[in-house]
Design an enzyme around this catalytic site. Structure first.
Site: not given
Ligand code: MHO
Length: 217
Positions: A19
């Site tokens: 991420c």
């Molecule tokens: N764990 C985050 C990931 C966001 S990312 C920018 C979510 O579930 O939104 O990939």
């Protein structure tokens, strides 16, 4: 010499390691890093978006001062801070990726992977390839953790999306509020010495609360 063009000192590095909120915070807090921007790269789909990322990877695009931090030092942070590790097969969005910007970076990155692979004794999934095109992510992804602190942003006058994206102070504070720096680093940071008392105390509390909490996603 007067009139002589100053040698361009700023360099660029681009990494995928899970991420991109996390990499944004990690590198933003790192001394020698000037700016960070999160986005999509490494694939072939035109105009990717978060909802329609195609075969691209979430990446952190970094501007750094090579007289303060080397690519090898950035790579050490890269190898040691993957959200999904280095050996797990993962979808392109969260792939382990190094996009080099010149031949020197390519050589350093490849050597570094050989070294890392030998140290760990496992096959690493990391792809190393030439940087082609970078698509900045939507504004709400830029300095994601800092955006959770509207009082601080307002008080510092960091109020436009463009400034949040390009400001060295925003990059650094994004790392600080996320816990990517120690209190010691915060307290000895010249940039933070320029904050007013209220801003300084606010940030100090954030750093104390979040320092060492691990992944910044
Ligand atoms: N764990 C985050 C990931 C966001 S990312 C920018 C979510 O579930 O939104 O990939």
């Amino acid at each position: 010499m007067p009139g002589q063009v100053q040698e361009q000192k700023v360099k660029r590095a681009t990494f995928g390691m899970g991420c991109f909120w996390a990499g944004d915070a990690l590198f933003g807090a790192t001394p020698g890093v000037i700016r960070t921007c999160v986005g999509y790269a490494g694939g072939s789909r035109p105009s990717p978006t978060y909802k329609n990322i195609g075969d691209h990877t979430e990446v952190i695009d970094i501007e750094y001062d090579p007289t303060i931090i080397s690519l090898n030092q950035l790579l050490s942070l890269f190898w040691n801070n993957h959200e999904y590790g280095l050996t797990t097969k993962i979808k392109a969005q969260y792939a382990s990726l190094i996009l080099y910007h010149d031949e020197e970076q390519k050589t350093i990155a490849e050597k570094s992977r050989v070294h890392e692979q030998r140290e760990r004794g496992e096959h690493l999934t990391t792809t190393i390839k030439a940087f082609e095109k970078f698509y900045p992510a939507e504004d709400y992804h830029q300095k994601y953790r800092l955006r959770l602190h509207p009082w601080l942003l307002e008080s510092l006058g960091i109020t436009s999306d463009e400034v949040i994206k390009t400001s060295p102070l925003a990059a650094k504070l994004n790392g600080y509020v996320a816990g990517a720096a120690t209190l010691e680093q915060f307290e000895s940071d010249d940039l933070c010495q320029n904050l007013n008392e209220k801003q300084y105390q606010y940030l100090k509390e954030c750093v104390i609360k979040t320092q060492g909490t691990g992944l910044y996603c």
